[in-house]
Design an enzyme around this catalytic site. Structure first.
Site, PDB file in Angstrom:
ATOM      1  N   ARG A  54      -6.209  -8.846   8.502  1.00  8.99           N
ATOM      2  CA  ARG A  54      -6.370  -9.142   7.069  1.00  8.99           C
ATOM      3  C   ARG A  54      -5.432 -10.272   6.648  1.00  8.99           C
ATOM      4  O   ARG A  54      -5.806 -11.135   5.847  1.00  8.99           O
ATOM      5  CB  ARG A  54      -6.141  -7.891   6.227  1.00  8.99           C
ATOM      6  CG  ARG A  54      -6.469  -8.115   4.758  1.00  8.99           C
ATOM      7  CD  ARG A  54      -6.454  -6.841   3.940  1.00  8.99           C
ATOM      8  NE  ARG A  54      -5.115  -6.275   3.851  1.00  8.99           N
ATOM      9  CZ  ARG A  54      -4.839  -5.088   3.318  1.00  8.99           C
ATOM     10  NH1 ARG A  54      -5.818  -4.338   2.834  1.00  8.99           N
ATOM     11  NH2 ARG A  54      -3.612  -4.632   3.274  1.00  8.99           N
ATOM     12  N   LYS A 153      -4.875 -11.241  -0.262  1.00  7.91           N
ATOM     13  CA  LYS A 153      -3.588 -10.576  -0.511  1.00  7.91           C
ATOM     14  C   LYS A 153      -2.528 -11.670  -0.579  1.00  7.91           C
ATOM     15  O   LYS A 153      -1.796 -11.938   0.375  1.00  7.91           O
ATOM     16  CB  LYS A 153      -3.309  -9.547   0.595  1.00  7.91           C
ATOM     17  CG  LYS A 153      -2.308  -8.515   0.149  1.00  7.91           C
ATOM     18  CD  LYS A 153      -2.359  -7.273   0.987  1.00  7.91           C
ATOM     19  CE  LYS A 153      -1.141  -6.418   0.782  1.00  7.91           C
ATOM     20  NZ  LYS A 153      -0.820  -6.073  -0.614  1.00  7.91           N
ATOM     21  N   GLU A 186      -9.384  -1.756  -9.451  1.00  5.91           N
ATOM     22  CA  GLU A 186      -8.465  -1.048  -8.551  1.00  5.91           C
ATOM     23  C   GLU A 186      -7.180  -0.739  -9.308  1.00  5.91           C
ATOM     24  O   GLU A 186      -7.039  -1.084 -10.477  1.00  5.91           O
ATOM     25  CB  GLU A 186      -8.162  -1.916  -7.321  1.00  5.91           C
ATOM     26  CG  GLU A 186      -7.582  -3.277  -7.677  1.00  5.91           C
ATOM     27  CD  GLU A 186      -7.304  -4.190  -6.486  1.00  5.91           C
ATOM     28  OE1 GLU A 186      -7.258  -3.725  -5.340  1.00  5.91           O
ATOM     29  OE2 GLU A 186      -7.114  -5.397  -6.738  1.00  5.91           O
TER      30      GLU A 186
HETATM   31  N1  PMP Z   1      -5.267  -3.317  -3.786  1.00 10.43           N
HETATM   32  C1  PMP Z   1      -4.209  -4.132  -3.884  1.00 10.43           C
HETATM   33  C2  PMP Z   1      -4.180  -5.169  -4.933  1.00 10.43           C
HETATM   34  C3  PMP Z   1      -3.120  -3.987  -3.001  1.00 10.43           C
HETATM   35  O1  PMP Z   1      -2.058  -4.787  -3.095  1.00 10.43           O
HETATM   36  C4  PMP Z   1      -3.152  -2.962  -2.033  1.00 10.43           C
HETATM   37  C5  PMP Z   1      -1.989  -2.764  -1.116  1.00 10.43           C
HETATM   38  N2  PMP Z   1      -2.063  -3.548   0.024  1.00 10.43           N
HETATM   39  C6  PMP Z   1      -4.294  -2.142  -1.956  1.00 10.43           C
HETATM   40  C7  PMP Z   1      -5.322  -2.347  -2.857  1.00 10.43           C
HETATM   41  C8  PMP Z   1      -4.414  -1.075  -0.919  1.00 10.43           C
HETATM   42  O2  PMP Z   1      -4.600  -1.664   0.354  1.00 10.43           O
HETATM   43  P1  PMP Z   1      -4.070  -0.974   1.672  1.00 10.43           P
HETATM   44  O3  PMP Z   1      -4.689   0.370   1.722  1.00 10.43           O
HETATM   45  O4  PMP Z   1      -4.568  -1.862   2.752  1.00 10.43           O
HETATM   46  O5  PMP Z   1      -2.601  -0.925   1.601  1.00 10.43           O
END
Ligand code: PMP
Length: 294
Positions: A54, A153, A186
């Site tokens: 990612r 990200k 989210e």
């Molecule tokens: N959304 C955002 C904006 C995030 O920063 C994160 C954390 N990485 C997530 C969702 C959750 O992703 P993950 O389960 O890969 O940590």
């Protein structure tokens, strides 16, 4: 020997108090860079390959060339954990555009900088998995997909921070971010799921949400447990009237939501499906097939 944690910066290790970057780094000046948050549990880095993949996808989207191969990057993470003798850790992997001048043009930055911090994180009360957290919808709309989308990200997290500030000011644990048309995107650093009549629903990443790795694990768990999961636009009404709701994220893990904007969700405590998924998630963490050995 120092007892301070060591931080990796561009191939060298520095004690935490001396781990510094240039004020001319465009990651600092402009938020020009990408990152990952990763966890290690009991000597295994959970889903390391997925996080590294990612990271490289995010970097590709902002035309940032990472001066290490994916294998070298994964190895650098492992090596940093080994140097710090850490078996349980929250790992922050950052690739910034690097040092440039005061103009924002990324061409002025000849080489990206890589930083690996292996520390710990505490972003919620210790008993949140049992009690659930409170949340609210924020007035701050998510960056649209044709802007600084959260599918990348990137180091631009002010959007999430504004939402978090609002949650703090209102005395709730977390904020939920909406798209400009009002559907749910989210959390500030988490994905969101709801349960209605035994079935799960989660927003698509076309809302500009990050494709969460924890959400992916939960998706696989649902398949294995025979739970129906649909990706769909969710409205605030759907969240208010859900039987259960929970967040997923690396730092947060799988955490029930008990209240949103003062509306009690379901019974106001973790429901049976959420509880099952929390328990199964913790089993996944321990499986060697899901981790890379430190
Ligand atoms: N959304 C955002 C904006 C995030 O920063 C994160 C954390 N990485 C997530 C969702 C959750 O992703 P993950 O389960 O890969 O940590």
């Amino acid at each position: 020997m120092t007892s301070e944690l060591l931080v990796y910066i561009d191939g060298e290790y520095y004690p935490k108090s001396q781990a510094k970057i240039s004020v001319y780094d465009h990651g600092f000046l402009y938020g020009d860079g990408v990152f990952e948050g990763i966890r290690a549990y009991n000597g295994l880095v959970f889903k390391l390959k997925e996080h590294v993949d990612r990271l490289y996808r995010s970097a590709h989207a902002i035309t940032l060339k990472i001066p290490l191969s994916k294998e070298e990057m994964a190895q650098a993470v492992i090596e940093t954990l080994r140097k710090n003798k850490m078996k349980d850790s929250y790992i922050r992997l950052i690739v910034s555009r690097g040092i440039g001048d005061l103009g924002l043009d990324p061409r002025k930055c000849p080489k990206a900088s890589i930083i690996i911090i292996t520390d710990t994180i505490s972003i919620r009360a210790g008993n949140a998995a049992e009690t659930g957290v409170t949340a609210m919808f924020s007035w701050v709309r998510r960056n649209p997909v044709d802007a600084t989308t959260h599918e990348i990200k990137s180091l631009n997290y002010l959007n999430s921070i504004l939402a978090k500030i609002e949650a703090n000011a209102n005395g709730v644990d977390e904020a939920i971010c909406l798209e400009s048309n009002g559907v749910i995107a989210e959390g500030v650093g988490e994905n969101i799921f709801i349960v209605k009549e035994g079935e799960l629903l989660t927003p698509p990443t076309s809302t500009g949400a990050l494709a969460g790795i924890t959400a992916q694990v939960v998706t696989e768990l649902c398949k294995r447990l025979g739970l129906k999961l649909t990706t769909a636009d969710l409205t605030p009404f759907m969240v208010f009237t859900a039987d259960e709701a929970f967040f997923t994220g690396t730092a947060m893990e799988v955490i029930p939501i008990r209240e949103v904007n003062k509306r009690v969700i379901g019974e106001g405590k973790p429901g049976p499906i959420t509880k099952k998924l929390v328990a199964e998630f913790h089993k996944e963490i321990a499986k060697s097939t899901n981790g890379t050995k430190i």
